[in-house]
Design a protein around this motif. Sequence first.
Motif, mmCIF file in Angstrom:
data_model
loop_
_atom_site.group_PDB
_atom_site.id
_atom_site.type_symbol
_atom_site.label_atom_id
_atom_site.label_comp_id
_atom_site.label_asym_id
_atom_site.label_seq_id
_atom_site.Cartn_x
_atom_site.Cartn_y
_atom_site.Cartn_z
ATOM 1 N N SER A 53 16.284 3.128 33.150
ATOM 2 C CA SER A 53 16.946 3.105 34.447
ATOM 3 C C SER A 53 17.133 4.526 34.986
ATOM 4 C CB SER A 53 18.317 2.439 34.315
ATOM 5 O OG SER A 53 19.184 3.268 33.545
ATOM 6 N N ASP A 54 17.527 4.614 36.266
ATOM 7 C CA ASP A 54 17.839 5.920 36.848
ATOM 8 C C ASP A 54 19.025 6.556 36.139
ATOM 9 O OD1 ASP A 54 15.781 5.901 38.664
ATOM 10 O OD2 ASP A 54 16.987 5.126 40.318
ATOM 11 N N ALA A 55 20.012 5.746 35.772
ATOM 12 C CA ALA A 55 21.168 6.286 35.050
ATOM 13 C C ALA A 55 20.737 6.913 33.730
ATOM 14 C CB ALA A 55 22.193 5.178 34.807
ATOM 15 N N ALA A 56 19.822 6.260 33.027
ATOM 16 C CA ALA A 56 19.325 6.806 31.770
ATOM 17 C C ALA A 56 18.526 8.083 32.015
ATOM 18 C CB ALA A 56 18.467 5.768 31.053
ATOM 19 N N ARG A 57 17.727 8.099 33.078
ATOM 20 C CA ARG A 57 16.912 9.293 33.367
ATOM 21 C C ARG A 57 17.797 10.512 33.605
ATOM 22 N NH1 ARG A 57 15.902 11.436 38.054
ATOM 23 N NH2 ARG A 57 16.545 9.536 39.143
ATOM 24 N N VAL A 58 18.810 10.380 34.429
ATOM 25 C CA VAL A 58 19.692 11.511 34.732
ATOM 26 C C VAL A 58 20.460 11.943 33.486
ATOM 27 C CG1 VAL A 58 21.695 12.240 36.077
ATOM 28 C CG2 VAL A 58 19.880 10.885 37.161
ATOM 29 N N TRP A 85 21.124 15.584 28.675
ATOM 30 C CA TRP A 85 21.064 15.658 27.208
ATOM 31 C C TRP A 85 20.046 16.705 26.771
ATOM 32 C CZ3 TRP A 85 17.399 14.725 23.400
ATOM 33 C CH2 TRP A 85 17.843 14.427 22.120
ATOM 34 N N LEU A 86 18.889 16.725 27.415
ATOM 35 C CA LEU A 86 17.849 17.701 27.083
ATOM 36 C C LEU A 86 18.317 19.124 27.370
ATOM 37 C CD1 LEU A 86 14.688 15.862 28.451
ATOM 38 C CD2 LEU A 86 15.265 16.237 26.042
ATOM 39 N N GLN A 87 18.979 19.322 28.498
ATOM 40 C CA GLN A 87 19.446 20.673 28.826
ATOM 41 C C GLN A 87 20.464 21.156 27.803
ATOM 42 O OE1 GLN A 87 20.625 21.214 32.890
ATOM 43 N NE2 GLN A 87 20.606 23.439 32.690
ATOM 44 N N ALA A 88 21.358 20.250 27.362
ATOM 45 C CA ALA A 88 22.334 20.626 26.341
ATOM 46 C C ALA A 88 21.653 20.934 25.014
ATOM 47 C CB ALA A 88 23.352 19.505 26.167
ATOM 48 N N ARG A 89 20.556 20.256 24.716
ATOM 49 C CA ARG A 89 19.875 20.432 23.431
ATOM 50 C C ARG A 89 18.994 21.675 23.404
ATOM 51 N NH1 ARG A 89 18.599 16.863 19.163
ATOM 52 N NH2 ARG A 89 16.674 17.341 18.031
ATOM 53 N N TYR A 90 18.263 21.911 24.485
ATOM 54 C CA TYR A 90 17.266 22.989 24.472
ATOM 55 C C TYR A 90 17.703 24.239 25.242
ATOM 56 C CZ TYR A 90 14.037 19.626 22.439
ATOM 57 O OH TYR A 90 13.435 18.717 21.604
ATOM 58 N N GLY A 91 18.671 24.124 26.110
ATOM 59 C CA GLY A 91 19.163 25.293 26.826
ATOM 60 C C GLY A 91 18.330 25.670 28.027
ATOM 61 N N GLN A 123 12.858 17.614 36.621
ATOM 62 C CA GLN A 123 11.494 17.099 36.754
ATOM 63 C C GLN A 123 11.116 16.146 35.616
ATOM 64 O OE1 GLN A 123 9.320 20.779 36.690
ATOM 65 N NE2 GLN A 123 9.064 20.815 38.925
ATOM 66 N N ILE A 124 11.889 16.161 34.548
ATOM 67 C CA ILE A 124 11.500 15.418 33.347
ATOM 68 C C ILE A 124 11.859 13.943 33.520
ATOM 69 C CG2 ILE A 124 11.766 15.221 30.851
ATOM 70 C CD1 ILE A 124 12.607 18.185 30.843
ATOM 71 N N GLY A 125 10.860 13.107 33.496
ATOM 72 C CA GLY A 125 11.085 11.673 33.597
ATOM 73 C C GLY A 125 11.256 11.031 32.238
ATOM 74 N N LEU A 126 11.209 9.724 32.223
ATOM 75 C CA LEU A 126 11.315 8.973 30.974
ATOM 76 C C LEU A 126 9.918 8.667 30.459
ATOM 77 C CD1 LEU A 126 14.221 6.561 31.935
ATOM 78 C CD2 LEU A 126 14.338 8.796 30.809
ATOM 79 N N ALA A 179 8.855 11.249 23.549
ATOM 80 C CA ALA A 179 9.276 9.900 23.157
ATOM 81 C C ALA A 179 10.340 9.938 22.066
ATOM 82 C CB ALA A 179 8.065 9.095 22.700
ATOM 83 N N GLN A 180 10.179 10.827 21.087
ATOM 84 C CA GLN A 180 11.165 10.921 20.011
ATOM 85 C C GLN A 180 12.499 11.442 20.531
ATOM 86 O OE1 GLN A 180 11.055 9.661 17.170
ATOM 87 N NE2 GLN A 180 12.174 10.820 15.632
ATOM 88 N N ALA A 181 12.464 12.404 21.434
ATOM 89 C CA ALA A 181 13.700 12.910 22.025
ATOM 90 C C ALA A 181 14.428 11.801 22.774
ATOM 91 C CB ALA A 181 13.398 14.078 22.960
ATOM 92 N N PHE A 182 13.676 10.964 23.492
ATOM 93 C CA PHE A 182 14.308 9.869 24.231
ATOM 94 C C PHE A 182 14.916 8.850 23.281
ATOM 95 C CE2 PHE A 182 13.958 5.890 26.850
ATOM 96 C CZ PHE A 182 14.997 6.220 27.720
ATOM 97 N N ARG A 183 14.271 8.610 22.152
ATOM 98 C CA ARG A 183 14.856 7.721 21.140
ATOM 99 C C ARG A 183 16.184 8.291 20.635
ATOM 100 N NH1 ARG A 183 12.107 2.939 18.803
ATOM 101 N NH2 ARG A 183 10.165 2.798 19.961
ATOM 102 N N ARG A 184 16.210 9.582 20.347
ATOM 103 C CA ARG A 184 17.448 10.203 19.856
ATOM 104 C C ARG A 184 18.539 10.150 20.911
ATOM 105 N NH1 ARG A 184 14.010 15.241 17.318
ATOM 106 N NH2 ARG A 184 13.590 14.295 15.263
#
Length: 631
Positions: A153-158, A163-169, A192-195, A208-213
């Motif tokens: 969903s859009d909620a999951a995408r945002v 989550w990615l920004q917090a993880r990778y900086g 820009q990063i989609g699902l 895909a693995q990051a999205f699973r986590r």
Amino acid sequence: MKRTLGTCYYPEHWDEEIWVEDARRMADLGLTWVRIGEFAWSRLEPSPGDLQLDWLDRAIDVLNDAGLSVVLGTPTATPPRWMLDKYPDMIALDADGKPRGFGSRRHYCFSHAGFREESKRITRIIAERFGHKVAAWQTDNEYGCHDTVISYSDAARVAFQDWLQARYGTVEALNKAWGNIFWSMEYDRFDQIGLPNLTVTEPNPAHAQAFRRFSSDQVVAFNREQVDEIRAHSTAPISHNYMGRVTDFDHFAVGKDLEIATWDSYPLGFLEDRVGASPEHQRAFARQGDPDFQAFHHDLYRAVGRGRWWVMEQQPGPVNWAPHNPSPLPGMVRLWTWEAFAHGAEAVCYFRWRQAPFAQEQLHSGLLRPDSVEAPAMTEAREVASEIKNAPEVSIPCADVGLIFDYDADWAWAVQPHGAELSYFGLVLDHYRALRRAGLNVDILPPDTQNFDDYKLVLAPGLMHLPDGLRRALEQTKAHVAYGPRTGARDQDFRMPVPLPPAICGLDVTVARLESLRPDCPIPLAGGGAVQGYFEELETGIAAFLSTESGMPVAITSDNRSYIGSWLDTDGMDRMIQELCTLNNIQTHALPIGVRIRRTETEEFWFNHCSTSVETEIGPLAPASVTRRSL
């Protein structure tokens, strides 16, 4: 702690006039626990802010007055229809972008902020009102059932972008970690990063693995919010009822916020729809259930609950949801109940008290028929209730063997299985089956275990990413550790590491090449058995204790470390386990097909999952029976 029995009850389904009689019959049967409320949101709040809680108060009073203890579920697995009018974007989307809408249950996305607030609100309301009346809690119901963890969903995408920004900086760090130079997949901004769905071909496995986590972390956070609301108003222990072979979120991580782990055990349904058994195996155990699948989950959830666990829903007869829904053989409900107790369960609760005459589960059996006449399982439940009165207290079984199970590894295999039939869960279950065929107790161990010294043998198959902490703990233990296959095949961001795997301290072995095999193309082992599904070509100077007929090494041992570089069939697994047990002075048994043993500090249990009598070293075992012996 005494072994206890319970049931699942839905007072909102029945006229209030029969509640007292139901409670009396439950108490007379010998039940202790009654779970209620987990699907009742529309009756608790039929319209926004219109709270109708008095009926639940009366139902709890009726049960308590009969001497029954109540497990109250938070009702968040079934948001009422008005909730979707308020938040039409709260539903999850599947991998094809299709909505998973209203009309059954679990119709929400874990990432939707509005629904998360509603979930906290209703949990707070019932905790404030009933916290002093209930003996235990259940959060939500069966997280992940019906493939409801991963939402596109859009909620999951945002939320995923955050989550990615917090993880990778920085996005540059993410691009480097994921190898996004490949196919020009580099990003300039996190937004820009989609699902990882709806791509032309497969997405980047790191993506895909990051999205699973991320998806797992959303479940953990959602559950924690409910726990925090309950704990502010109640001291009763909190549980969640997990489901069989649902691995889309980390149950160990959820369990850290709970006092009790429970799971829902449906042996016949699971054999039909998720064990992964051959048609021959399904026919042989169609009315008994797989001899190992339930036991595996009993041991898994004992670990998730850090020793405290229940069966919250035990199948009592035919279910409604599997491809085929046979009746259990006479004696199997008793066997399933005692099997759970033998693995350390504090309580076994039958689902459900009375069969519903309406809606989706009207073909799901209960302890009572829809007309309130006793169903066949009632007789066996009554027999167990009588037997546990004088039985020893719950005893945590002792095991010489530990088996590591890692949800992150399961996601990695799902992202990159390399073979259509291959899964991490299947690999671990095959190891567990071999240990059980050898008559052994097994402890399932989480990947954050720090000390393995209580075990003679630890099996660690399929850990594609071997975290530094787990690697150190395994290197330092005095236990014999058997790794593989695919150990250390990827780093935390799904890159192949150098030096090449498995890179195990003290083991001179390198995986030079690997292949996945067709089901009809096994590689025979010298001396019997075969490699099936997955084969690694090993470079090693260590003599192999299992080799192919052509002389290629499959399994090696050096001191107290072993590496098994292939997925073995039943005979190969049995040979491998016997070799490791002999090496580590672990006594085994040659058990007949379908017979299993379980030992606690005070008792020994012999289970016959077969439909015929079986001769054993302790004498004949009747069909579908359990024999208990004091130690």
